[in-house]
Design a protein around this motif. Structure first.
Motif, mmCIF file in Angstrom:
data_model
loop_
_atom_site.group_PDB
_atom_site.id
_atom_site.type_symbol
_atom_site.label_atom_id
_atom_site.label_comp_id
_atom_site.label_asym_id
_atom_site.label_seq_id
_atom_site.Cartn_x
_atom_site.Cartn_y
_atom_site.Cartn_z
ATOM 1 N N GLN A 183 10.551 7.069 -6.953
ATOM 2 C CA GLN A 183 9.670 8.182 -6.616
ATOM 3 C C GLN A 183 8.234 7.765 -6.318
ATOM 4 N N TYR A 184 7.878 6.530 -6.651
ATOM 5 C CA TYR A 184 6.522 6.048 -6.448
ATOM 6 C C TYR A 184 6.584 4.684 -5.772
ATOM 7 N N ALA A 185 5.681 4.457 -4.826
ATOM 8 C CA ALA A 185 5.630 3.161 -4.148
ATOM 9 C C ALA A 185 4.188 2.826 -3.798
ATOM 10 N N ALA A 186 3.919 1.533 -3.678
ATOM 11 C CA ALA A 186 2.605 1.051 -3.255
ATOM 12 C C ALA A 186 2.824 -0.131 -2.329
ATOM 13 N N GLY A 187 1.925 -0.283 -1.371
ATOM 14 C CA GLY A 187 2.076 -1.382 -0.434
ATOM 15 C C GLY A 187 0.857 -1.551 0.441
ATOM 16 N N ILE A 188 1.041 -2.353 1.471
ATOM 17 C CA ILE A 188 -0.012 -2.603 2.448
ATOM 18 C C ILE A 188 0.558 -2.273 3.822
ATOM 19 N N TRP A 189 -0.289 -1.745 4.688
ATOM 20 C CA TRP A 189 0.140 -1.238 5.993
ATOM 21 C C TRP A 189 -0.913 -1.628 7.008
ATOM 22 N N GLU A 190 -0.485 -2.188 8.115
ATOM 23 C CA GLU A 190 -1.412 -2.612 9.170
ATOM 24 C C GLU A 190 -0.920 -2.067 10.498
ATOM 25 N N SER A 191 -1.855 -1.565 11.319
ATOM 26 C CA SER A 191 -1.488 -0.971 12.598
ATOM 27 C C SER A 191 -2.424 -1.443 13.704
ATOM 28 N N LYS A 192 -1.850 -1.555 14.882
ATOM 29 C CA LYS A 192 -2.653 -1.749 16.086
ATOM 30 C C LYS A 192 -3.102 -0.377 16.583
ATOM 31 N N THR A 193 -3.924 -0.360 17.621
ATOM 32 C CA THR A 193 -4.415 0.879 18.213
ATOM 33 C C THR A 193 -3.251 1.763 18.651
ATOM 34 N N GLY A 194 -3.370 3.068 18.390
ATOM 35 C CA GLY A 194 -2.345 4.023 18.792
ATOM 36 C C GLY A 194 -2.490 5.306 18.005
ATOM 37 N N SER A 195 -1.531 6.201 18.192
ATOM 38 C CA SER A 195 -1.572 7.464 17.453
ATOM 39 C C SER A 195 -0.169 8.017 17.276
ATOM 40 N N MET A 196 -0.057 8.991 16.372
ATOM 41 C CA MET A 196 1.209 9.684 16.184
ATOM 42 C C MET A 196 0.943 11.084 15.666
ATOM 43 N N GLU A 197 1.824 11.976 16.023
ATOM 44 C CA GLU A 197 1.775 13.356 15.539
ATOM 45 C C GLU A 197 2.554 13.431 14.236
ATOM 46 N N ILE A 198 1.980 14.122 13.254
ATOM 47 C CA ILE A 198 2.630 14.284 11.959
ATOM 48 C C ILE A 198 2.821 15.761 11.700
ATOM 49 N N THR A 199 4.034 16.136 11.371
ATOM 50 C CA THR A 199 4.339 17.506 10.978
ATOM 51 C C THR A 199 4.945 17.453 9.589
ATOM 52 N N ASP A 200 4.339 18.178 8.660
ATOM 53 C CA ASP A 200 4.834 18.268 7.291
ATOM 54 C C ASP A 200 4.946 16.879 6.638
ATOM 55 N N PHE A 201 3.799 16.223 6.476
ATOM 56 C CA PHE A 201 3.737 14.889 5.866
ATOM 57 C C PHE A 201 4.612 14.873 4.615
ATOM 58 N N PRO A 202 5.540 13.932 4.499
ATOM 59 C CA PRO A 202 6.579 14.019 3.468
ATOM 60 C C PRO A 202 6.168 13.598 2.057
ATOM 61 N N VAL A 203 4.998 13.007 1.877
ATOM 62 C CA VAL A 203 4.582 12.488 0.574
ATOM 63 C C VAL A 203 3.106 12.790 0.347
ATOM 64 N N THR A 204 2.647 12.631 -0.884
ATOM 65 C CA THR A 204 1.216 12.596 -1.159
ATOM 66 C C THR A 204 0.840 11.127 -1.179
ATOM 67 N N LYS A 205 -0.136 10.748 -0.355
ATOM 68 C CA LYS A 205 -0.464 9.334 -0.196
ATOM 69 C C LYS A 205 -1.952 9.114 -0.403
ATOM 70 N N VAL A 206 -2.280 8.108 -1.224
ATOM 71 C CA VAL A 206 -3.651 7.648 -1.393
ATOM 72 C C VAL A 206 -3.774 6.377 -0.564
ATOM 73 N N MET A 207 -4.791 6.321 0.297
ATOM 74 C CA MET A 207 -4.991 5.173 1.178
ATOM 75 C C MET A 207 -6.395 4.616 0.965
ATOM 76 N N PHE A 208 -6.480 3.298 0.837
ATOM 77 C CA PHE A 208 -7.780 2.630 0.797
ATOM 78 C C PHE A 208 -7.862 1.744 2.026
ATOM 79 N N ILE A 209 -8.858 1.982 2.869
ATOM 80 C CA ILE A 209 -8.979 1.254 4.130
ATOM 81 C C ILE A 209 -9.668 -0.077 3.875
ATOM 82 N N VAL A 210 -8.952 -1.157 4.132
ATOM 83 C CA VAL A 210 -9.454 -2.511 3.928
ATOM 84 C C VAL A 210 -10.211 -2.989 5.167
ATOM 85 N N GLU A 211 -9.635 -2.747 6.344
ATOM 86 C CA GLU A 211 -10.248 -3.154 7.617
ATOM 87 C C GLU A 211 -10.002 -2.067 8.653
ATOM 88 N N GLY A 212 -10.951 -1.920 9.579
ATOM 89 C CA GLY A 212 -10.789 -0.982 10.684
ATOM 90 C C GLY A 212 -11.098 0.447 10.289
#
Length: 154
Positions: A40-69
């Protein structure tokens, strides 16, 4: 849990690949470095190149700390808000909008609560954890944390 430097630097994240191509053009790479025993709980690291996406009904509660960009979130009927390295945000379950990674990309550490039984809140606002808050400038005075069981002052 200690996260090795090669994970934080991106060396251990592998190649970039399409992320939810049905909803946008983000190319990401990521690594989950912790999952609870009940899943039920997860933590990780996520990296993305330039782009975008549409989100409908985000499935989780997420805390994000921006390291770069940086990233820009645009909820329907609201002005887009850009968040940058050194800031954190909380995106609530049920959030709708556009998630955009501008030129330069994005690297973030995240923590998410996946519980399918968690209700969607009426207040669908993203919460900013700005630099002053993260640096402790908005904290109250130090006091005993739990004096019945420890001598920690927090």
């Amino acid at each position: 849990m200690r996260v090795p430097n090669n994970v934080l630097s991106g060396e251990a994240l592998g190649d970039f690949s399409p992320y939810r191509p049905e909803s946008g053009d983000l190319m990401i790479r990521s690594k989950v470095f912790y999952t609870s025993s009940d899943g039920q709980y997860a933590a990780g690291i996520w990296e993305s190149k330039t782009g975008s996406m549409e989100i409908t009904d985000f499935p989780v509660t997420k805390v994000m700390f921006i390291v770069e960009g940086s990233l820009s979130l645009n909820a329907p009927g609201k002005n887009p808000i850009t968040y940058s390295a050194g800031e954190g945000i909380i995106v609530p379950k049920g959030w709708d909008g556009t998630f955009t990674v501008p030129q330069g990309g994005l690297k973030m550490i995240y923590s998410q609560y996946i519980n399918d039984n968690q209700p969607t809140t009426d207040n669908n606002e993203v919460i900013l954890l700005d630099r002053d808050t993260l640096n402790g400038k908005r904290f109250s005075e130090f006091r005993p944390f739990d004096p019945d069981v420890s001598d920690i002052i927090a």
